[in-house]
Design a protein around this motif. Structure first.
Motif, PDB file in Angstrom:
ATOM      1  N   GLU A  99       3.579   2.586  -0.528  1.00  0.00           N
ATOM      2  CA  GLU A  99       3.136   1.189  -0.415  1.00  0.00           C
ATOM      3  C   GLU A  99       2.411   0.810  -1.695  1.00  0.00           C
ATOM      4  O   GLU A  99       1.272   1.213  -1.933  1.00  0.00           O
ATOM      5  CB  GLU A  99       2.267   1.042   0.820  1.00  0.00           C
ATOM      6  CG  GLU A  99       3.031   1.439   2.101  1.00  0.00           C
ATOM      7  CD  GLU A  99       2.192   1.331   3.355  1.00  0.00           C
ATOM      8  OE1 GLU A  99       1.738   0.212   3.658  1.00  0.00           O
ATOM      9  OE2 GLU A  99       1.992   2.369   4.011  1.00  0.00           O
ATOM     10  N   GLU A 100       3.066  -0.025  -2.491  1.00  0.00           N
ATOM     11  CA  GLU A 100       2.666  -0.282  -3.863  1.00  0.00           C
ATOM     12  C   GLU A 100       1.291  -0.918  -3.980  1.00  0.00           C
ATOM     13  O   GLU A 100       0.546  -0.645  -4.932  1.00  0.00           O
ATOM     14  CB  GLU A 100       3.712  -1.173  -4.528  1.00  0.00           C
ATOM     15  CG  GLU A 100       3.522  -1.339  -6.016  1.00  0.00           C
ATOM     16  CD  GLU A 100       4.673  -2.078  -6.652  1.00  0.00           C
ATOM     17  OE1 GLU A 100       4.668  -2.237  -7.882  1.00  0.00           O
ATOM     18  OE2 GLU A 100       5.591  -2.503  -5.916  1.00  0.00           O
ATOM     19  N   HIS A 101       0.895  -1.753  -3.014  1.00  0.00           N
ATOM     20  CA  HIS A 101      -0.369  -2.486  -3.131  1.00  0.00           C
ATOM     21  C   HIS A 101      -1.576  -1.660  -2.712  1.00  0.00           C
ATOM     22  O   HIS A 101      -2.712  -2.100  -2.841  1.00  0.00           O
ATOM     23  CB  HIS A 101      -0.306  -3.758  -2.279  1.00  0.00           C
ATOM     24  CG  HIS A 101      -0.208  -3.486  -0.799  1.00  0.00           C
ATOM     25  ND1 HIS A 101       0.962  -3.040  -0.197  1.00  0.00           N
ATOM     26  CD2 HIS A 101      -1.147  -3.555   0.193  1.00  0.00           C
ATOM     27  CE1 HIS A 101       0.749  -2.867   1.109  1.00  0.00           C
ATOM     28  NE2 HIS A 101      -0.516  -3.172   1.358  1.00  0.00           N
ATOM     29  N   LYS A 102      -1.358  -0.455  -2.191  1.00  0.00           N
ATOM     30  CA  LYS A 102      -2.457   0.375  -1.701  1.00  0.00           C
ATOM     31  C   LYS A 102      -2.834   1.444  -2.736  1.00  0.00           C
ATOM     32  O   LYS A 102      -2.016   1.857  -3.546  1.00  0.00           O
ATOM     33  CB  LYS A 102      -2.080   1.067  -0.394  1.00  0.00           C
ATOM     34  CG  LYS A 102      -1.820   0.109   0.775  1.00  0.00           C
ATOM     35  CD  LYS A 102      -1.481   0.877   2.034  1.00  0.00           C
ATOM     36  CE  LYS A 102      -1.198  -0.079   3.200  1.00  0.00           C
ATOM     37  NZ  LYS A 102      -0.862   0.644   4.445  1.00  0.00           N
ATOM     38  N   GLN A 141      -6.152  -0.510   2.662  1.00  0.00           N
ATOM     39  CA  GLN A 141      -6.564  -0.259   1.280  1.00  0.00           C
ATOM     40  C   GLN A 141      -6.012   1.062   0.741  1.00  0.00           C
ATOM     41  O   GLN A 141      -5.705   1.168  -0.448  1.00  0.00           O
ATOM     42  CB  GLN A 141      -8.093  -0.239   1.193  1.00  0.00           C
ATOM     43  CG  GLN A 141      -8.638  -0.017  -0.212  1.00  0.00           C
ATOM     44  CD  GLN A 141     -10.166   0.027  -0.237  1.00  0.00           C
ATOM     45  OE1 GLN A 141     -10.818  -0.140   0.798  1.00  0.00           O
ATOM     46  NE2 GLN A 141     -10.733   0.233  -1.426  1.00  0.00           N
TER      47      GLN A 141
END
Length: 822
Positions: free
Chosen positions: A212-215, A255
């Motif tokens: 998961e790229e945004h985490k 996060q």
């Protein structure tokens, strides 16, 4: 899928080796025996891709599991100069034998033999946290293929001064390694700066893992507590998976994403049992590529954290059983100063992440210190520099040599079985002047692998090279070899047909490109190693004689003359040695008389055996005795029962203090004349019933001697103890040491018991004068009556009053040995 090395594969390898030219523009890459495109070989490969001449070379990757590496083989299918070969296949041995460049981060199989102009780069797989090489508990045995590979390598990559010391001292390459160390950071760390997150998203997707790229990525990298030949502890596996679960429960999953990259051994277990599959990074994905996209690393002293320090990102340590773990690890490093917080509790670990406790100045100071220590070169293009050195001839002045000016000596010690020859060798190694000589001992594991303890007992100042693998030749070469080993070099045709190229190749297989100044066949009984050392290229070649070999050749056990053929082959090698060395002057004179010819007569010489004084003193300081109900016993053996923690003992009853104790020590074989000794003692018992005879040792006549003891009803007076760990503590309890041999070389047992000031009876064997000293022994003939008379005199109070300085003897004997090396 099987990785078993078959005779067919070995034969194919040697055929390619002999019959096919070296392909100078072929490069073979192997990581962890074919795990995949990982570690330092992968870093070197990626660096090569950047070179303008990449397309001029054919690149071959070794793969064990093609299914697990399917995405990688597809990734490079558009490059027609990148190929994949199956580990231990015919293609594998073809390229191993013919590729101009070989890359490995561990070791090639035992049959691998370096060839001229083939360049081998060993890019060892990391900076160790726990002990490796000869520092391991069983290092003399467990390092055997690793050391063999290092000696064959033209270059070894060393990332810092600590690793240079590891190669120099821990692997004992100083003085013997003929290649060069390349001082650059590990090529795999280049991947920390060149790997893109979108690339890793796709790689993980190919294995069913969604990144998961945004985490922020938290990567847990537990090492394996067990050694590589052990199965992982299920308790540890459960502990690792439990941590993943706790982290996901207590952290904000919007996060953070938590994944685990376990050690290869752990991964195989998890994969086989289908545990945590969506969170476990496969072994086929390079660890440094994962570290490149990691935001927080959690380790348990896995040495991979050294690599991660280059990223300047936080590293945390989770060791719930820290004290036990540190004890089991046998670490090189202190766990007091770490570049990040250390926790035993998973709850406190998650709290640290939430509070970013790693930002404390103490950790930051240690972090920067360790980063500088890990990579002092500060080079983010290490792989490129390696190729510049190897292919372009640049930076040659940066290379490190481990050569020194000491004379390099190789001594063959066989399987170091518990006999006088072995004790003579072990003692010699204690006496050696290691300031002048670099000493390697060639040892052999026995068929049952039960002699590891003896191999580990060699003086640590010497280097033990334990043999691995066997001589490998074509069918024609092996046919000639079998004939030579059976019949020897006793004819002109045999000498003419001596397969020198086969033996030279075997010497290269075992010792790489190392050149020894002197080789010594110390046992004097091995046709194979006697022949092998002739092809060593050493300036001086010597072979030992530890016995009256003319008589030894005639020795029969159970009616078979078991040594005649073997010794005749050994004797046939004598003309090709520089010195034929007996263990004493009288042994030399006897062997020269019975074995010399016009080609060997001037080669006979001698150097008396030394013996270990410390071994005797240390032994008698121990207390292997036990009192049970006012009766004394000697503890022959003891071991702890794993089921109930009880100690099981084999006890030898000791006689009452008013008994006379006779004791002898030696192999239970015909030349030791135990039969006549027992007959003499049977007669002594009738006149002196308060007498006891202990016979220490083991051998082929054990059953015969036991039958003789029963026949004479001496079961309570004569004891066969077998081989015992501490003979001197028992010998010290004796009133007389007796040696009734038909023939001997230089019996070390007599010298050893003189240290204990014990009266000695010896038979009149031919070479006895070398161990006789004034008033130091009672000499008897070998027949039962004469032996009886000698024992009777001892019972009547005859005493040997002698002075013997073991230190002076050893010094004199060692100087005789050293004179042979000049």
């Amino acid at each position: 899928m099987s990785n078993i090395i078959t005779e067919e594969i070995k034969l194919k390898y040697i055929e390619y080796y002999k019959d096919h030219k070296l392909q100078k523009n072929h490069v073979l890459y192997e990581a962890y025996g074919g795990r995949g495109l990982v570690c330092n070989p992968y870093g070197l490969f990626k660096a090569f891709i950047k070179r303008q001449d990449f397309r001029k070379y054919q690149h071959f990757w070794v793969i064990e599991d093609f299914e697990a590496n399917d995405s990688f083989t597809r990734e490079y299918q558009s490059m027609n100069n990148v190929h994949f070969v199956r580990y231990q296949s015919e293609d594998y041995v073809k390229h191993l034998a013919t590729a101009g460049y070989l890359i490995n981060n561990v070791s090639f199989p035992p049959y691998f033999t370096p060839r001229k102009k083939q360049i081998y780069i060993n890019c060892w797989h990391g900076i160790p946290w726990r002990k490796i090489g000869f520092d391991m508990e069983n290092g003399n045995v467990d390092t055997r293929n690793t050391i063999r590979n290092f000696l064959a390598a033209d270059y070894i990559i060393t990332p810092n001064d600590f690793m240079t010391s590891i190669f120099r001292k821990t692997f004992k390459l100083e003085g013997i390694y003929p290649g060069k160390l390349i001082p650059v950071n590990q090529p795999r760390t280049d991947l920390l700066f060149s790997t893109k997150k979108e690339t890793m998203i796709q790689k993980l997707h190919n294995y069913g893992i969604k990144l998961e790229e945004h985490k922020n990525l938290i990567l847990y990298v537990p090492t394996c507590r067990e050694r590589e030949n052990q199965c992982p502890d299920i308790h540890h596996i459960e502990e690792y998976l439990k941590l993943l679960e706790i982290l996901e429960q207590q952290l904000n999953t919007e996060q953070y994403q938590v994944l685990m990259k376990p050690h290869q051994i752990l991964y195989e277990y998890l994969k086989k049992n289908k545990l945590g599959s969506k969170k476990i990074i496969p072994a086929e994905i390079d660890t440094n590529e994962m570290l490149a996209i990691t935001d927080i690393l959690i380790s348990d002293y896995s040495s991979i954290y050294y690599d991660f320090l280059e990223t300047e990102k936080p590293v945390l340590f989770y060791i719930p059983d820290g004290d036990q773990y540190k004890k089991d690890m046998e670490s090189y490093h202190s766990a007091v100063e770490m570049p990040g917080p250390t926790f035993k509790s998973a709850d406190k670990l998650t709290q640290c992440i939430l509070e970013e406790q790693w930002k404390h100045p103490v950790y930051q100071t240690v972090y920067q210190k360790q980063k500088q220590w890990t990579n002092p070169w500060q080079n983010k293009h290490s792989g490129e520099k390696v190729w510049e050195i190897v292919l372009d001839g640049r930076h040659r002045n940066s290379l490190i040599s481990l050569k020194n000016k000491k004379k390099k000596i190789l001594i063959y010690g066989s399987d170091l079985r518990g006999n006088g020859v072995t004790q003579s060798l072990l003692s010699l190694l204690e006496q050696m002047n290691y300031e002048k000589y670099d000493v390697s001992v060639l040892a052999v594991l026995n068929a049952k692998n039960t002699n590891g303890d003896m191999i580990e007992s060699v003086d640590s100042r010497a280097r033990v090279l334990t043999q691995i693998g066997k001589i490998n030749g074509t069918k024609e070469e092996m046919s000639i070899y079998d004939t030579i080993i059976e019949k020897g070099l006793s004819s002109f045709d045999a000498v003419k047909n001596y397969p020198k190229s086969l033996f030279r190749r075997e010497f290269q297989r075992m010792f790489g490109w190392t050149k020894f100044d002197c080789v010594i066949e110390f046992t004097g009984y091995s046709p194979h190693y006697g022949m092998l050392f002739l092809a060593s290229g050493a300036k001086r070649k010597m072979i030992w004689q530890h016995n009256d070999l003319g008589s030894e050749r005639k020795r029969a056990v159970h009616g078979n003359q078991s040594l005649e053929q073997i010794l005749n082959v050994v004797f046939s090698t004598y003309p090709f040695y520089d010195k034929i060395v007996s263990c004493s002057q009288s042994v030399m004179e006897l062997n020269k008389k019975t074995l010399s010819n016009i080609w060997t007569r001037k080669k006979f010489t001698y150097a008396r055996n030394t013996f270990s004084i410390n071994r005797i003193y240390n032994a008698i300081e121990k207390n292997p005795f036990l009192e049970i109900g006012q009766k004394d016993y000697y503890i022959l053996q003891e071991q702890q029962n794993e089921n109930d923690n009880q100690i099981e003992m084999q006890l030898l009853p000791l006689p009452e203090k008013d008994h006379k104790v006779f004791i002898t020590m030696g192999r239970l074989s015909p030349e030791k004349n135990h039969h006549n000794l027992i007959l003499a003692f049977h007669r002594l018992q009738k006149e002196y019933p308060k007498t006891i005879l202990f016979i220490l040792g083991d051998g082929p006549l054990k059953e015969n001697l036991q039958n003789e003891i029963r026949k004479l009803h001496l079961e309570n007076q004569v004891f066969l103890t077998g081989n015992i760990r501490n003979p001197f503590a028992l010998i010290q309890k004796a009133d007389c040491f007796i040696l009734t041999s038909n023939y001997e070389g230089q019996p070390m047992s007599v010298l050893e018991v003189r240290v204990l000031k014990i009266p000695v009876i010896i038979s009149d064997f031919t070479t006895r004068k070398d161990i006789c000293i004034p008033n130091g022994q009672l000499i008897v003939q070998k027949d039962p009556d004469s032996i009886f008379q000698g024992m009777k005199k001892m019972c009547q109070g005859t005493v040997c009053n002698y002075n013997f300085s073991p230190e002076e003897y050893n010094q004199s004997a060692y100087l005789e040995f050293e004179a042979l090396l000049k």
